[in-house]
Design an enzyme around this catalytic site. Structure first.
Site, PDB file in Angstrom:
ATOM      1  NE  ARG A 166      -6.390  -6.867 -12.404  1.00 25.57           N
ATOM      2  CZ  ARG A 166      -7.337  -6.136 -12.967  1.00 25.57           C
ATOM      3  NH1 ARG A 166      -7.406  -6.044 -14.293  1.00 25.57           N
ATOM      4  NH2 ARG A 166      -8.233  -5.498 -12.231  1.00 25.57           N
ATOM      5  CG  HIS A 204      -2.160  -0.863   0.991  1.00 27.30           C
ATOM      6  ND1 HIS A 204      -3.433  -0.363   0.955  1.00 27.30           N
ATOM      7  CD2 HIS A 204      -2.299  -2.198   0.778  1.00 27.30           C
ATOM      8  CE1 HIS A 204      -4.310  -1.335   0.745  1.00 27.30           C
ATOM      9  NE2 HIS A 204      -3.626  -2.472   0.638  1.00 27.30           N
ATOM     10  CG  ASP A 205       5.131   3.216   1.277  1.00 19.72           C
ATOM     11  OD1 ASP A 205       4.956   4.219   0.573  1.00 19.72           O
ATOM     12  OD2 ASP A 205       5.986   3.162   2.169  1.00 19.72           O
ATOM     13  CB  THR A 253       4.409   7.907  -4.199  1.00 19.51           C
ATOM     14  OG1 THR A 253       4.208   7.502  -2.843  1.00 19.51           O
ATOM     15  CG2 THR A 253       3.507   9.098  -4.494  1.00 19.51           C
ATOM     16  CG  HIS A 278      -3.418 -12.113  -1.750  1.00 17.93           C
ATOM     17  ND1 HIS A 278      -3.049 -11.701  -3.009  1.00 17.93           N
ATOM     18  CD2 HIS A 278      -3.860 -11.004  -1.106  1.00 17.93           C
ATOM     19  CE1 HIS A 278      -3.283 -10.408  -3.141  1.00 17.93           C
ATOM     20  NE2 HIS A 278      -3.758  -9.956  -1.999  1.00 17.93           N
TER      21      HIS A 278
END
Length: 635
Positions: free
Chosen positions: A482, A158-159, A213, A385
């Protein structure tokens, strides 16, 4: 002379070797010989580090591809002194390209794209997920890795990375042969947005956009743009918003207020809250030390410090638990401190370049001639996951500690109850300490075939605002799709691209006869069709590694790149930018346990029995020796 050496190279690698210098060709031959023997991880530490140094050097020269129309800049585009802080959207970090690493820039590539549009459904993703990935029974990592460690990697994702999507939907349907085993008979999702490139380098004609970012800038806490940053800041003493209970605040819809709330669950939310507290504690320390600092400067310095603490924990704490060998313990500490070690660097500072003193504090950033980004290949190998369990084992933290400080189990909470807004409600009832203690005492899942959580096969995803989307998805099937959609090479071509020996038969991949039988059923005898995700799970693992060697090679390249390309870890890693107090804060932090000790000392004293918060807490303490381990040889 290099053309002569091609005679000694397997034909799989003629393409890359033909582009190498004579010296690099010799290095490749040495590396390739070691690979054929399969011994690098069993070598004495100093020789293992030498092998990894050769491999990283070759990847830096031949596995970094720019995607986009802007080449590496010819000279500084702005004065870094005008931006002595991390900007909201990641701009003004690379002096040669002001928008490098900012929100909305392209994912790079480590391997040239392998277009698969004509066979994106062959073999069918739902067949692959059902027959080779879906969890049969929970297999965990034993004492190596706990659920905090699984939460940490989501905290990092998530960063770093998230793909921009189109508005067009795709729908996948379960084929008859597996329909009875699929929780969803069909599911819909948004296509990845693909941008055409008119003048990109290396014959890359299109690419996808990163909405986060990719710098190690703490955007999981602060957000990747100014709008999100304004939402999370309190604008008092440089601090961020946090609840009185130590958890994240929520808006009127019950969505947490944090830097990134897409597909959130209670484990991720807990770590976000912890590092909001860390940021605010840094603000207090800086305000006490430098009472003249403005509110804005307190925020800017505290963000730099907190982001560096996160990066350091990942480098020398999380990664060495993931790759639990003496060679990797030495290697990751060398990334941060250099071969001379922490004590030398503490006394004399950064001297002698990155080999002797590490990447952190280097005199100038180094992007190896390619503007910094994270890559499609990097995003693919970080699909982990299977680390997540089926249930969280909730512990009684009010009990008297038992043997090895293990608290008794109260009940099991299904993971479905810990996701999204419902998960935030559940977490409020559990509380920060009980959530952390429970995760710390529970082993996370093993990255193997047939261990992908079944609850992920019928899960409701959230959008960038943390709101539930309209359609449930079958996540393992979606992940197969994906990689194909984004032209990430399948397993064998992925390995070739990384100068790793490809497999020629299924027994090269695994000795598990049941796995071989099912691989043949899904892919036939054509090993070239093997999907990357399946290969990463099926691959024989190096002793001590929680991940495959194939994934590790991407880590080897990109882990150092995240540090050495960033001016805030290199040329601007100094007292002037961070403040003296700020750098001391980073230097005294060696692990996530140090952060927990600062904010929850009673919890760690009562319940932790490990030197790393990422190891299972009821295991015996592991020795921590900061002496550079390249001097030590394994028994």
């Amino acid at each position: 002379m290099s053309s002569f050496l091609l005679h000694f190279v397997h034909r799989d690698f003629h393409g890359v070797v033909s582009r190498m210098s004579f010296i690099d060709t010799l290095l490749f031959l040495v590396m390739h010989k070691v690979d054929k023997l399969g011994i690098w991880h069993r070598l004495p530490v100093i020789l293992g580090l030498l092998y990894l140094a050769i491999r990283r050097h070759l990847h830096q020269n031949y596995n970094l591809f720019n995607v986009g129309e802007k080449p590496n800049g010819d000279g500084p585009q702005f004065d870094p002194k005008d931006y002595p802080y991390r900007t909201a959207d990641g701009e003004y970090n690379d002096p040669f390209n002001e928008d490098t690493g900012s929100q909305g820039t392209f994912f790079g590539r480590n391997i040239l794209p392998f277009p698969q549009k004509h066979k994106v459904l062959r073999p069918d993703p739902m067949v692959v997920a059902t027959k080779l990935m879906a969890r049969r029974s929970y297999k965990d990592t034993g004492k190596q890795f706990n659920v905090i460690a699984a939460s940490w990697i989501q905290f990092m994702i998530h960063d770093w990375v998230n793909h921009l999507e189109q508005t067009d939907q795709v729908e996948l349907f379960a084929p008859a042969e597996v329909a009875s085993e699929c929780p969803l008979k069909s599911f819909k999702f948004l296509k990845t947005k693909e941008i055409s490139i008119t003048s990109g380098s290396n014959d890359i004609k299109s690419g996808s956009i990163n909405t986060r970012t990719p710098w190690w800038d703490g955007s999981v806490v602060y957000g990747s743009n100014n709008e999100k940053l304004q939402q999370v800041r309190s604008f008092k003493d440089g601090k961020l918003k946090i609840g009185e209970d130590g958890l994240l605040l929520h808006d009127q819809d019950g969505i947490p207020i944090s830097g990134d709330v897409t597909n959130i669950w209670s484990g991720l939310s807990t770590l976000q809250a912890l590092f909001v507290k860390e940021h605010n504690a840094v603000c207090d320390a800086l305000k006490k030390e430098y009472p003249h600092l403005s509110e804005e400067k307190l925020y800017r310095h505290a963000r730099l410090v907190t982001s560096a603490v996160i990066a350091k924990i990942h480098t020398i704490d999380w990664t060495v638990e993931l790759l639990k060998t003496q060679t990797l313990l030495a290697g990751m500490r060398i990334n941060w401190y250099g071969m001379l070690g922490k004590k030398f660097k503490d006394i004399f500072g950064h001297v002698g370049g990155p080999v002797l003193s590490g990447y952190v504090g280097n005199k100038k950033p180094n992007n190896h001639g390619v503007p910094y980004s994270l890559t499609e290949d990097f995003a693919s190998v970080y699909r982990m996951h299977a680390l997540l369990p089926d249930n969280l084992y909730l512990r009684d933290i009010n009990a008297t500690p038992g043997p090895n400080k293990s608290p008794p189990l109260i009940k099991e909470i299904p993971m479905e109850k810990l996701i999204g807004r419902e998960g935030e409600k559940t977490l409020t009832q559990i509380g920060f300490t009980r959530q952390l203690v429970s995760m710390g005492h529970q082993a996370c899942g093993s990255l193997e075939l047939w261990n992908y959580p079944l609850w992920f096969r019928n899960v409701i995803p959230q959008d960038i605002n943390g709101r539930d989307r309209a359609d449930h998805v079958d996540l393992p099937s979606l992940e197969i799709y994906r990689d194909r959609e984004r032209s990430v090479p399948r397993y064998n071509n992925f390995r070739r691209g990384l100068m790793l020996i490809p497999i020629s038969k299924w027994k090269d991949l695994t000795h598990d006869e049941e796995a071989i039988k099912m691989l043949q059923e899904v892919y036939g005898d054509d090993v070239e069709e093997l999907d990357l995700q399946v290969g990463l799970l099926a691959e024989k693992k190096i002793k001590g590694f929680a991940i495959s060697e194939t994934a590790f090679v991407i880590f080897l390249l990109m882990a150092s790149r995240r540090l050495e390309a960033d001016r805030f870890f290199t040329s601007d890693y100094n007292n002037e930018t961070y403040t003296k107090k700020g750098l001391e804060w980073v230097n005294k932090t060696e692990s996530l346990k140090d952060v927990l000790d600062r904010h929850y000392p009673e919890m760690t004293a009562k319940w932790m029995n490990c030197s790393s918060a990422f190891s299972v807490w009821d295991s015996q303490p592991t020795p921590h020796n900061p002496i550079p381990l390249y001097l030590r040889f394994p028994a």
